[in-house]
Design a protein around this motif. Sequence first.
Motif, short mmCIF file in Angstrom:
data_model
loop_
_atom_site.label_atom_id
_atom_site.label_comp_id
_atom_site.label_asym_id
_atom_site.label_seq_id
_atom_site.Cartn_x
_atom_site.Cartn_y
_atom_site.Cartn_z
N UNK A 6 0.83 -1.20 0.00
CA UNK A 6 0.00 0.00 0.00
C UNK A 6 0.87 1.26 0.00
N UNK A 7 0.38 2.30 -0.59
CA UNK A 7 1.06 3.60 -0.54
C UNK A 7 0.04 4.72 -0.58
N UNK A 8 0.40 5.81 0.03
CA UNK A 8 -0.49 6.96 0.07
C UNK A 8 -0.17 7.85 1.24
N UNK A 9 -0.86 8.96 1.37
CA UNK A 9 -0.58 9.89 2.46
C UNK A 9 -1.02 9.34 3.81
N UNK A 10 -0.26 9.63 4.81
CA UNK A 10 -0.60 9.16 6.14
C UNK A 10 -1.54 10.10 6.88
N UNK A 11 -1.66 11.31 6.40
CA UNK A 11 -2.50 12.31 7.06
C UNK A 11 -3.37 13.01 6.03
N UNK A 12 -4.66 13.04 6.31
CA UNK A 12 -5.63 13.69 5.42
C UNK A 12 -6.51 14.60 6.27
N UNK A 13 -6.83 15.75 5.75
CA UNK A 13 -7.69 16.68 6.49
C UNK A 13 -9.16 16.32 6.30
N UNK A 18 -9.32 10.83 0.29
CA UNK A 18 -8.23 9.91 0.58
C UNK A 18 -7.97 9.06 -0.65
N UNK A 19 -6.72 8.98 -1.05
CA UNK A 19 -6.36 8.12 -2.19
C UNK A 19 -5.21 7.22 -1.80
N UNK A 20 -5.41 5.93 -1.97
CA UNK A 20 -4.37 4.93 -1.69
C UNK A 20 -4.18 4.06 -2.92
N UNK A 21 -2.97 3.57 -3.08
CA UNK A 21 -2.65 2.68 -4.19
C UNK A 21 -2.03 1.42 -3.65
N UNK A 22 -2.39 0.30 -4.25
CA UNK A 22 -1.81 -0.99 -3.93
C UNK A 22 -1.03 -1.49 -5.15
N UNK A 23 0.26 -1.69 -4.96
CA UNK A 23 1.10 -2.21 -6.03
C UNK A 23 1.28 -3.71 -5.82
N UNK A 90 -13.66 9.56 11.60
CA UNK A 90 -14.08 8.15 11.70
C UNK A 90 -13.47 7.28 10.60
N UNK A 91 -12.88 7.89 9.60
CA UNK A 91 -12.20 7.14 8.55
C UNK A 91 -10.74 6.86 8.91
N UNK A 92 -10.31 7.33 10.06
CA UNK A 92 -8.97 7.00 10.53
C UNK A 92 -8.86 5.50 10.75
N UNK A 93 -7.84 4.90 10.15
CA UNK A 93 -7.71 3.44 10.21
C UNK A 93 -6.39 3.01 9.58
N UNK A 94 -6.06 1.76 9.81
CA UNK A 94 -5.02 1.11 9.01
C UNK A 94 -5.73 0.51 7.80
N UNK A 95 -5.25 0.86 6.63
CA UNK A 95 -5.86 0.39 5.39
C UNK A 95 -4.98 -0.69 4.77
N UNK A 96 -5.62 -1.80 4.43
CA UNK A 96 -4.93 -2.93 3.84
C UNK A 96 -5.47 -3.20 2.44
N UNK A 112 -1.27 0.40 5.79
CA UNK A 112 -0.78 1.76 5.90
C UNK A 112 -1.72 2.56 6.79
N UNK A 113 -1.15 3.27 7.73
CA UNK A 113 -1.94 4.07 8.66
C UNK A 113 -2.40 5.36 7.98
N UNK A 114 -3.68 5.63 8.06
CA UNK A 114 -4.23 6.88 7.57
C UNK A 114 -4.94 7.57 8.74
N UNK A 115 -4.55 8.78 9.00
CA UNK A 115 -5.17 9.57 10.06
C UNK A 115 -5.87 10.77 9.44
#
Length: 118
Positions: A6-13, A18-23, A90-96, A112-115
């Motif tokens: 997983x990759x993407x920003x760890x902090x979102x306002x 929120x955008x994440x990518x899985x390679x 409430x969308x704060x989570x570890x994303x897999x 990946x942790x997203x806060x």
Amino acid sequence: QVQLQESGPGLVKPSQSLSLTCTVSGDSITTAYYAWNWIRQPPGKGLEWTGVIAPDGSTYYSPSLKSRTSISRDTSKNQFSLQLLSVTPEDTAVYYCARRYGTNIGSWGQGTQVTVSS
């Protein structure tokens, strides 16, 4: 052996997207019978399935997140991505990201942790 990262920003306002990518390596995301999932785990809670993209590109989402979620893929890069709109704390989570065969999710990314915070 398949590997997912997983990759993407760890902090979102709040209210942003929120955008994440899985390679994926070691397998093609267009391989028949495998489905590619996004799953998250909020702090102190259990795993929550977010959505999936099938080998033919069709997508399915959790009913509770469907209005804010989009999963897409780039087959040339062997990647699939998650977009979640209008995030809240409430969308704060570890994303897999994970690969599923039938009902069995046998391969996971490290997460990946997203806060979500201002």
